[in-house]
Write an enzyme that holds these catalytic residues in place. Structure first.
Site, PDB file in Angstrom:
ATOM      1  N   ALA A  22     -11.303   8.238   0.267  1.00  0.00           N
ATOM      2  CA  ALA A  22     -11.540   6.978  -0.452  1.00  0.00           C
ATOM      3  C   ALA A  22     -12.004   7.161  -1.882  1.00  0.00           C
ATOM      4  O   ALA A  22     -12.326   6.176  -2.548  1.00  0.00           O
ATOM      5  CB  ALA A  22     -12.570   6.139   0.307  1.00  0.00           C
ATOM      6  N   ASN A  23     -12.028   8.388  -2.393  1.00  0.00           N
ATOM      7  CA  ASN A  23     -12.541   8.589  -3.748  1.00  0.00           C
ATOM      8  C   ASN A  23     -11.488   8.406  -4.830  1.00  0.00           C
ATOM      9  O   ASN A  23     -11.813   8.373  -6.018  1.00  0.00           O
ATOM     10  CB  ASN A  23     -13.168   9.986  -3.875  1.00  0.00           C
ATOM     11  CG  ASN A  23     -12.182  11.092  -3.577  1.00  0.00           C
ATOM     12  OD1 ASN A  23     -11.834  11.300  -2.432  1.00  0.00           O
ATOM     13  ND2 ASN A  23     -11.728  11.788  -4.607  1.00  0.00           N
ATOM     14  N   GLY A  25      -7.001   7.057  -5.687  1.00  0.00           N
ATOM     15  CA  GLY A  25      -5.699   6.592  -5.240  1.00  0.00           C
ATOM     16  C   GLY A  25      -5.725   5.428  -4.272  1.00  0.00           C
ATOM     17  O   GLY A  25      -6.501   4.483  -4.414  1.00  0.00           O
ATOM     18  N   SER A 142       4.625   7.793   5.637  1.00  0.00           N
ATOM     19  CA  SER A 142       5.346   8.050   4.389  1.00  0.00           C
ATOM     20  C   SER A 142       6.835   7.855   4.647  1.00  0.00           C
ATOM     21  O   SER A 142       7.310   8.069   5.773  1.00  0.00           O
ATOM     22  CB  SER A 142       5.078   9.485   3.923  1.00  0.00           C
ATOM     23  OG  SER A 142       6.011   9.891   2.946  1.00  0.00           O
ATOM     24  N   TYR A 167       5.450  18.968   4.774  1.00  0.00           N
ATOM     25  CA  TYR A 167       4.780  17.704   4.481  1.00  0.00           C
ATOM     26  C   TYR A 167       5.425  16.565   5.264  1.00  0.00           C
ATOM     27  O   TYR A 167       4.741  15.762   5.897  1.00  0.00           O
ATOM     28  CB  TYR A 167       4.830  17.390   2.986  1.00  0.00           C
ATOM     29  CG  TYR A 167       4.293  16.015   2.671  1.00  0.00           C
ATOM     30  CD1 TYR A 167       2.929  15.754   2.734  1.00  0.00           C
ATOM     31  CD2 TYR A 167       5.144  14.961   2.337  1.00  0.00           C
ATOM     32  CE1 TYR A 167       2.421  14.490   2.467  1.00  0.00           C
ATOM     33  CE2 TYR A 167       4.646  13.698   2.074  1.00  0.00           C
ATOM     34  CZ  TYR A 167       3.288  13.469   2.130  1.00  0.00           C
ATOM     35  OH  TYR A 167       2.791  12.212   1.886  1.00  0.00           O
TER      36      TYR A 167
END
Length: 306
Positions: A22-23, A25, A142, A167
Site C-alpha cells: 500500500a505504499n 501505485g 493481470s 510473472y
C-alpha cells in the site's frame, strides 16, 4: 450504464481493511480511497519507511505494519499481530525481468510473492475475516494471466526460466487462487466473499523496477512503455469496485472495458479457460498448502468421496 467511479464507494466506517503493497501505485490509491470513505486501513508494506511516508499523504485512519510476502515466517508474524480485519486486498506484487531470483524460503520470487505469500496470509486471517463486517477478499490478477500456463511439474521455473512467463504464471496462479477460494467459501457456507480484479495497463512503479537490471537501456524501455498506460487512479478502480461494491458476488472479476482490457471504464473482465477450470483450482490449492504449510477450508462437498 453510468461509469463506476470512487463516488460509488459506500461508507466504510467501522471496517478495517488490510491492503498489501500500500505504499505506492495501485495499493496507495486503494488505501487512500478506503480511508477517505471511513475505513481504518492497515498499510501492509515491506518497506516501513516508505509506508510511513505514504501514510502521511492519506487523510483518514491508517496504520503501517511491516509485511514481507516473500517470507512465510514474516507472513505468520504479521497475521498473528492483527486483531481484526473485514477486508483484505491482496494487491502487492513484483515483476522481475532479470535473472531468476528466489525468496528466503527458496521459491521463485515472483511466485512466492504474488501467490504463496497471499495464499498463506489469507488462510491465516480467515477466521478473523469470517467474524468481520461484510468480509471480503480481493486478489489482484493481470491481463498476462490469459496467455500463461501452470506447469505443475515446474511451478518454481527451475528447469526453464523466462522472467515474463514466470510473472504471467504467478498472476494466473493468483487468479486461480481467488476463484478456488470463492468455490470453497461457498461450499463451507462462509460469509466471506472472494472477488478479483486486474488493472489493465496502468502507470505504476512496477514497470521501471522490472527493467532496473538493464540500467540506462532499461530506463529508456520503461519510459517508452509507460506512454501506453493509463493513470494509476483509473487502474485502481477495478479492485476498488471488487472491494466495496455491495452488489458484487463471489467469483466476479473486474477490469477495464477498453481495447483488449488495457484501459477504460470498469466492467466484468474475461477469465482464461485455465483460470476458470475447477480441476486446476484444486490442484493449485493442494500445491500451495504443501508449499506454505497453511491449510484451510474443506474440499467442496460435491467433490468429497462418498
Amino acid at each position: 450504464m453510468t461509469a463506476w467511479t470512487t463516488d460509488c464507494i459506500p461508507r466504510q466506517t467501522g471496517r478495517t481493511a488490510v491492503v498489501t503493497g500500500a505504499n505506492s501505485g495501485l495499493g496507495l490509491v486503494t488505501a487512500t480511497e478506503l480511508a477517505r470513505h471511513g475505513a481504518h486501513v492497515v498499510l501492509a508494506v515491506r518497506n516501513v519507511a516508505a509506508g510511513e511516508q505514504a501514510a502521511r499523504r492519506i487523510a483518514g485512519s491508517v496504520e503501517v505494519r511491516r509485511l514481507d510476502l516473500a517470507s512465510l515466517d514474516d507472513v505468520r508474524r504479521f497475521a498473528a499481530g492483527l486483531p481484526r480485519v473485514d477486508l483484505l486486498v491482496n494487491n502487492a506484487g513484483v515483476v522481475l525481468l532479470g535473472p531468476r531470483r528466489t525468496s528466503v524460503d527458496g521459491f521463485e520470487l515472483q511466485f512466492a510473492t504474488n501467490l504463496l505469500g497471499h495464499f498463506a496470509l489469507t488462510g491465516l486471517l480467515l477466521s478473523r475475516l469470517a467474524a468481520g463486517r461484510e468480509p471480503r477478499v480481493v486478489n489482484l490478477s493481470s491481463i498476462t494471466h490469459k496467455n500463461a500456463h501452470l506447469d505443475f511439474g515446474d511451478l518454481m521455473s527451475e528447469r526453464s526460466y523466462r522472467a515474463p512467463a514466470a510473472y504471467g504464471r504467478s498472476k494466473l496462479a493468483t487468479t486461480v487462487f481467488g476463484l478456488e477460494l470463492d468455490r470453497r467459501l461457498r461450499a463451507a457456507g462462509s460469509p466471506i466473499v472472494s472477488t478479483l480484479a486486474h488493472p489493465g495497463l496502468t502507470r505504476t512503479n512496477l514497470t521501471p523496477r522490472a527493467w532496473e537490471h538493464r540500467a540506462r537501456l532499461g530506463r529508456m524501455i520503461a519510459r517508452i512503455g509507460l506512454i501506453a498506460t493509463q493513470p494509476v487512479e483509473q487502474g485502481a478502480l477495478p479492485q476498488l469496485r471488487a472491494a466495496t461494491d455491495p452488489e458484487v458476488r463471489g467469483g466476479q472479476f473486474f477490469g477495464p472495458a477498453g481495447l483488449w482490457e488495457t484501459g477504460g471504464r470498469v466492467t466484468e473482465a474475461r477469465l482464461s479457460r485455465e483460470a476458470a477450470d475447477p480441476a486446476v483450482g484444486q490442484r493449485l490449492w493442494a500445491a500451495a498448502e504443501e508449499l506454505t504449510g497453511v491449510s484451510y477450508l474443506p474440499v467442496p462437498a460435491a467433490d468429497r468421496p462418498s
